[in-house]
Each structure stands twice: as C-alpha cells, then as structure tokens.
Design a protein around this motif. Structure first.
Motif, PDB file in Angstrom:
ATOM      1  N   THR A   1       2.898 -65.957 -31.120  1.00 28.51           N
ATOM      2  CA  THR A   1       2.821 -67.409 -30.963  1.00 28.51           C
ATOM      3  C   THR A   1       4.143 -67.905 -30.411  1.00 28.51           C
ATOM      4  OG1 THR A   1       3.725 -67.960 -33.145  1.00 28.51           O
ATOM      5  CG2 THR A   1       1.359 -67.484 -33.024  1.00 28.51           C
ATOM      6  N   MET A   2       4.236 -69.201 -30.173  1.00 29.43           N
ATOM      7  CA  MET A   2       5.478 -69.778 -29.680  1.00 29.43           C
ATOM      8  C   MET A   2       6.590 -69.698 -30.716  1.00 29.43           C
ATOM      9  SD  MET A   2       5.125 -70.638 -26.566  1.00 29.43           S
ATOM     10  CE  MET A   2       6.496 -71.740 -26.276  1.00 29.43           C
ATOM     11  N   GLU A   3       6.251 -69.350 -31.957  1.00 38.82           N
ATOM     12  CA  GLU A   3       7.246 -69.238 -33.027  1.00 38.82           C
ATOM     13  C   GLU A   3       7.573 -67.775 -33.311  1.00 38.82           C
ATOM     14  OE1 GLU A   3       8.693 -71.914 -34.157  1.00 38.82           O
ATOM     15  OE2 GLU A   3       7.408 -73.127 -32.860  1.00 38.82           O
ATOM     16  N   ARG A   4       7.432 -66.936 -32.319  1.00 40.67           N
ATOM     17  CA  ARG A   4       7.666 -65.509 -32.529  1.00 40.67           C
ATOM     18  C   ARG A   4       9.054 -65.234 -33.090  1.00 40.67           C
ATOM     19  NH1 ARG A   4       6.827 -60.254 -28.592  1.00 40.67           N
ATOM     20  NH2 ARG A   4       7.439 -58.765 -30.158  1.00 40.67           N
ATOM     21  N   VAL A   5       9.137 -64.306 -34.036  1.00 39.46           N
ATOM     22  CA  VAL A   5      10.417 -63.880 -34.601  1.00 39.46           C
ATOM     23  C   VAL A   5      10.691 -62.465 -34.112  1.00 39.46           C
ATOM     24  CG1 VAL A   5      11.713 -63.384 -36.694  1.00 39.46           C
ATOM     25  CG2 VAL A   5      10.118 -65.312 -36.647  1.00 39.46           C
ATOM     26  N   TRP A   6      11.810 -62.277 -33.438  1.00 39.02           N
ATOM     27  CA  TRP A   6      12.164 -60.974 -32.899  1.00 39.02           C
ATOM     28  C   TRP A   6      12.946 -60.169 -33.929  1.00 39.02           C
ATOM     29  CZ3 TRP A   6      10.322 -60.102 -27.985  1.00 39.02           C
ATOM     30  CH2 TRP A   6       9.940 -61.237 -27.259  1.00 39.02           C
ATOM     31  N   SER A   7      12.839 -58.877 -33.877  1.00 35.87           N
ATOM     32  CA  SER A   7      13.601 -58.021 -34.801  1.00 35.87           C
ATOM     33  C   SER A   7      15.023 -57.790 -34.315  1.00 35.87           C
ATOM     34  CB  SER A   7      12.892 -56.665 -34.972  1.00 35.87           C
ATOM     35  OG  SER A   7      12.850 -55.968 -33.735  1.00 35.87           O
ATOM     36  N   PHE A   8      15.312 -58.176 -33.076  1.00 39.67           N
ATOM     37  CA  PHE A   8      16.648 -58.031 -32.506  1.00 39.67           C
ATOM     38  C   PHE A   8      17.133 -59.410 -32.052  1.00 39.67           C
ATOM     39  CE2 PHE A   8      13.298 -57.108 -29.495  1.00 39.67           C
ATOM     40  CZ  PHE A   8      13.578 -57.931 -28.424  1.00 39.67           C
ATOM     41  N   GLU A   9      18.444 -59.565 -31.930  1.00 42.84           N
ATOM     42  CA  GLU A   9      19.009 -60.881 -31.640  1.00 42.84           C
ATOM     43  C   GLU A   9      19.294 -61.110 -30.162  1.00 42.84           C
ATOM     44  OE1 GLU A   9      22.459 -61.330 -34.015  1.00 42.84           O
ATOM     45  OE2 GLU A   9      21.367 -61.328 -35.928  1.00 42.84           O
ATOM     46  N   LYS A  10      19.665 -60.060 -29.448  1.00 34.80           N
ATOM     47  CA  LYS A  10      20.049 -60.195 -28.044  1.00 34.80           C
ATOM     48  C   LYS A  10      19.285 -59.182 -27.189  1.00 34.80           C
ATOM     49  CE  LYS A  10      23.330 -63.122 -29.187  1.00 34.80           C
ATOM     50  NZ  LYS A  10      24.748 -62.738 -29.167  1.00 34.80           N
ATOM     51  N   CYS A  11      19.148 -59.489 -25.909  1.00 34.82           N
ATOM     52  CA  CYS A  11      18.502 -58.565 -24.972  1.00 34.82           C
ATOM     53  C   CYS A  11      19.594 -57.691 -24.360  1.00 34.82           C
ATOM     54  CB  CYS A  11      17.777 -59.357 -23.884  1.00 34.82           C
ATOM     55  SG  CYS A  11      16.757 -58.326 -22.800  1.00 34.82           S
ATOM     56  N   LEU A  12      19.624 -56.425 -24.782  1.00 32.20           N
ATOM     57  CA  LEU A  12      20.700 -55.523 -24.384  1.00 32.20           C
ATOM     58  C   LEU A  12      20.251 -54.385 -23.473  1.00 32.20           C
ATOM     59  CD1 LEU A  12      22.436 -55.169 -27.883  1.00 32.20           C
ATOM     60  CD2 LEU A  12      23.071 -56.715 -26.031  1.00 32.20           C
ATOM     61  N   ASP A  13      18.968 -54.279 -23.212  1.00 29.56           N
ATOM     62  CA  ASP A  13      18.463 -53.105 -22.494  1.00 29.56           C
ATOM     63  C   ASP A  13      18.357 -53.303 -20.984  1.00 29.56           C
ATOM     64  OD1 ASP A  13      16.274 -54.837 -22.311  1.00 29.56           O
ATOM     65  OD2 ASP A  13      14.866 -53.158 -22.277  1.00 29.56           O
ATOM     66  N   LEU A  14      18.840 -54.428 -20.483  1.00 23.37           N
ATOM     67  CA  LEU A  14      18.633 -54.763 -19.070  1.00 23.37           C
ATOM     68  C   LEU A  14      19.098 -53.699 -18.077  1.00 23.37           C
ATOM     69  CD1 LEU A  14      19.398 -58.596 -19.065  1.00 23.37           C
ATOM     70  CD2 LEU A  14      17.222 -57.402 -19.353  1.00 23.37           C
ATOM     71  N   PRO A  15      20.190 -52.969 -18.329  1.00 28.87           N
ATOM     72  CA  PRO A  15      20.598 -51.937 -17.365  1.00 28.87           C
ATOM     73  C   PRO A  15      19.587 -50.806 -17.214  1.00 28.87           C
ATOM     74  CG  PRO A  15      22.468 -52.551 -18.744  1.00 28.87           C
ATOM     75  CD  PRO A  15      21.243 -53.170 -19.361  1.00 28.87           C
ATOM     76  N   PHE A  16      18.619 -50.715 -18.139  1.00 32.80           N
ATOM     77  CA  PHE A  16      17.634 -49.633 -18.084  1.00 32.80           C
ATOM     78  C   PHE A  16      16.366 -50.028 -17.337  1.00 32.80           C
ATOM     79  CE2 PHE A  16      20.156 -48.925 -21.928  1.00 32.80           C
ATOM     80  CZ  PHE A  16      20.586 -47.625 -21.715  1.00 32.80           C
ATOM     81  N   LEU A  17      16.171 -51.322 -17.092  1.00 29.42           N
ATOM     82  CA  LEU A  17      14.957 -51.803 -16.440  1.00 29.42           C
ATOM     83  C   LEU A  17      15.316 -52.778 -15.326  1.00 29.42           C
ATOM     84  CD1 LEU A  17      12.834 -52.504 -19.634  1.00 29.42           C
ATOM     85  CD2 LEU A  17      12.375 -50.723 -17.961  1.00 29.42           C
ATOM     86  N   PHE A  18      14.511 -52.773 -14.286  1.00 34.71           N
ATOM     87  CA  PHE A  18      14.818 -53.577 -13.101  1.00 34.71           C
ATOM     88  C   PHE A  18      13.509 -54.079 -12.515  1.00 34.71           C
ATOM     89  CE2 PHE A  18      15.956 -54.280  -8.648  1.00 34.71           C
ATOM     90  CZ  PHE A  18      17.248 -54.799  -8.727  1.00 34.71           C
ATOM     91  N   GLN A  19      13.403 -55.374 -12.257  1.00 32.03           N
ATOM     92  CA  GLN A  19      12.134 -55.902 -11.770  1.00 32.03           C
ATOM     93  C   GLN A  19      12.322 -56.664 -10.455  1.00 32.03           C
ATOM     94  OE1 GLN A  19       9.314 -57.493 -14.477  1.00 32.03           O
ATOM     95  NE2 GLN A  19      10.239 -56.541 -16.266  1.00 32.03           N
ATOM     96  N   VAL A  20      11.352 -56.489  -9.585  1.00 28.78           N
ATOM     97  CA  VAL A  20      11.389 -57.115  -8.268  1.00 28.78           C
ATOM     98  C   VAL A  20      10.172 -58.013  -8.097  1.00 28.78           C
ATOM     99  CG1 VAL A  20      11.543 -56.739  -5.792  1.00 28.78           C
ATOM    100  CG2 VAL A  20      12.503 -55.043  -7.357  1.00 28.78           C
ATOM    101  N   SER A  21      10.391 -59.256  -7.712  1.00 32.35           N
ATOM    102  CA  SER A  21       9.298 -60.176  -7.452  1.00 32.35           C
ATOM    103  C   SER A  21       8.669 -59.841  -6.105  1.00 32.35           C
ATOM    104  CB  SER A  21       9.827 -61.614  -7.438  1.00 32.35           C
ATOM    105  OG  SER A  21       8.779 -62.540  -7.177  1.00 32.35           O
ATOM    106  N   GLY A  22       7.482 -60.390  -5.857  1.00 32.04           N
ATOM    107  CA  GLY A  22       6.793 -60.110  -4.607  1.00 32.04           C
ATOM    108  C   GLY A  22       7.527 -60.605  -3.376  1.00 32.04           C
ATOM    109  N   ASN A  23       8.474 -61.523  -3.560  1.00 36.78           N
ATOM    110  CA  ASN A  23       9.233 -62.036  -2.413  1.00 36.78           C
ATOM    111  C   ASN A  23      10.520 -61.253  -2.146  1.00 36.78           C
ATOM    112  OD1 ASN A  23      10.913 -62.852  -4.494  1.00 36.78           O
ATOM    113  ND2 ASN A  23      10.525 -65.043  -4.251  1.00 36.78           N
ATOM    114  N   GLY A  24      10.729 -60.165  -2.918  1.00 31.34           N
ATOM    115  CA  GLY A  24      11.900 -59.324  -2.694  1.00 31.34           C
ATOM    116  C   GLY A  24      13.091 -59.649  -3.569  1.00 31.34           C
ATOM    117  N   LYS A  25      13.023 -60.768  -4.303  1.00 32.65           N
ATOM    118  CA  LYS A  25      14.143 -61.127  -5.166  1.00 32.65           C
ATOM    119  C   LYS A  25      14.084 -60.333  -6.476  1.00 32.65           C
ATOM    120  CE  LYS A  25      15.103 -65.688  -3.285  1.00 32.65           C
ATOM    121  NZ  LYS A  25      15.352 -67.126  -3.567  1.00 32.65           N
TER     122      LYS A  25
END
Length: 244
Positions: free
Chosen positions: A120-144
C-alpha cells in the motif's frame, strides 16, 4: 504475440516484432560469456501472453525468461489494477514454468507477485536507504539512464543519455556517482513505493551490513547458509555474470 507487441510498443514500424526476434536469435548464436534473457511485466492486458512468451524464449534458446510483478504506487502511473488478480493466472504461470529445460529457465517471481498484493502507500521497508544502485542499471526507451523506473523522467536522477554518451563514459562520470551518493542519503520511504526491483537486493545488503559489523567471516557464512558452503564458495568463486 505480434499484435500484442505492436499494441504495447505503440508507434513501432511494422515488422518490428520479427526484427527483434531475429536480433535475439543472432545474439544467442554469437554470444560469449554473457547471459541473455527476456522478461515480461505482468499486467492483465498480457495475462494471455505468459505461456506464448515462455515458448518463444525456449524456441530462441535464451538463457532465461522472467515474469515479474508490475510496480504500482497508486498515483501517477498509467494503469492500475488489483494485484490480487495475479491469482487468476496461477495455472498459466505454472504451465510456463514447466517449460524450463537445460538451456532455458522460465523464472516466475512468485515471491514478488505474492508480496505485491499487500503493498500500500504506507509500505514499511526493512531497510532505510537504497544502497544497491551500483549493481543495477536501467535505461528508458528514449535512451536516458536512471537508477530505477521510479526515477524515469526526473532530470535530477538521470545518469546520462546513451544517444549522446557511451555507457562507459556514463558509468565513469562524476554525474553517475553523484546521483548514487545523493540517493544514498535520502530515506527510502521518501523516494519510492510499490514493489521495487531493488527491494530484494537492498534487503540482502541491509542484512549483510548489519552482520558485517560483527565479523566478516560470520556474515558471509551466514548469508551462504553455512561455514561449509562459505568455504566452498570462497575456494571456487563463480565467474562474474554479465547479462542483457
């Protein structure tokens, strides 16, 4: 499948579906040490395409076909539906999964699909910060390029643009690491909602970092399942896996 592909990818030139199939087949034939996969974001409009996609993946000989949850924050998204509807196609998902063979794995993200029902919009996460970004990479359909789908079209979180930059230059830019550092300082509850692609890896890293404060060896052994398994992995480390 071609009609459904054209409907989803609005405005693509006629014959694009067959062209994509040919590109995938060529990539499978010529690939070196690279894992090649296909995936589907599961929405009601595509419920009837799960089994056909699995069959196509087996036919093309890709390494895996993944069926994943749709992440809906409840606001600002182009479509909304009751996630409990995933139960409607449990048999189709099982049928698709059964098509796995030695070459192609059909992966159904059962845990994520199930978890999506309770978000729901009140989701409670088990972690406080997003730290895994160097392991994943996403590209939009416009190349950005962005950290994740939640950041699409938000200039402040854009890593760069593949239409004007190489992937190498983006990954080695001050901009890339600046965005990662910026996000790492923001509480995750202020950034996102829904069933995020990064949630599982962040949960893993959170558990690891908490255990790490005591003993590196203990942390690795605990995550590996046992000291024996940890020693086995340490003595026989897996190759780095690149994937498309």
């Amino acid at each position: 499948m071609e009609d459904k592909y054209d409907k989803i990818h609005k405005g693509v030139p006629k014959g694009s579906f067959e062209k994509i199939k040919g590109i995938i087949a060529k990539a499978v034939k010529s690939k070196c040490q690279c894992t090649i996969g296909m995936q589907m974001v599961l929405i009601p409009e595509c419920f009837d395409q799960v089994v056909p996609l699995a069959k196509l993946g087996v036919e093309l000989g890709v390494d895996y076909v993944q069926v994943k949850q749709f992440s809906d924050a409840g606001t600002g998204m182009p479509m909304h539906f009751d996630m409990h509807r995933y139960a409607e196609i449990s048999e189709s998902l099982k049928e698709a999964e059964s098509l796995s063979n030695e070459k192609t794995s059909i992966i159904i993200k059962w845990h994520a699909l199930e978890e999506s029902k309770n978000i729901t919009m009140e989701r409670v996460w088990s972690f406080e910060k997003c730290l895994d970004l160097p392991f994943l990479f996403q590209v939009s359909g416009n190349g950005k390029c962005y950290p994740c789908g939640w950041m699409f079209n938000k200039d402040e979180f854009c890593y760069g643009d593949l239409q004007t930059q190489s992937l190498y230059d983006i990954l080695h830019s001050e901009r890339y690491w600046g965005v990662i550092e910026k996000i790492a300082k923001i509480p995750v509850k202020q950034l996102c909602n829904g069933q995020c692609r990064h949630s599982c890896s962040n949960e893993f890293m959170d558990k690891f970092l908490k255990a790490y404060r005591g003993s590196v060896k203990y942390a690795l052994a605990d995550l590996a399942g046992s000291e024996e398994q940890y020693k086995k992995l340490k003595d026989n480390p897996p190759e780095h896996i690149s994937f498309i």
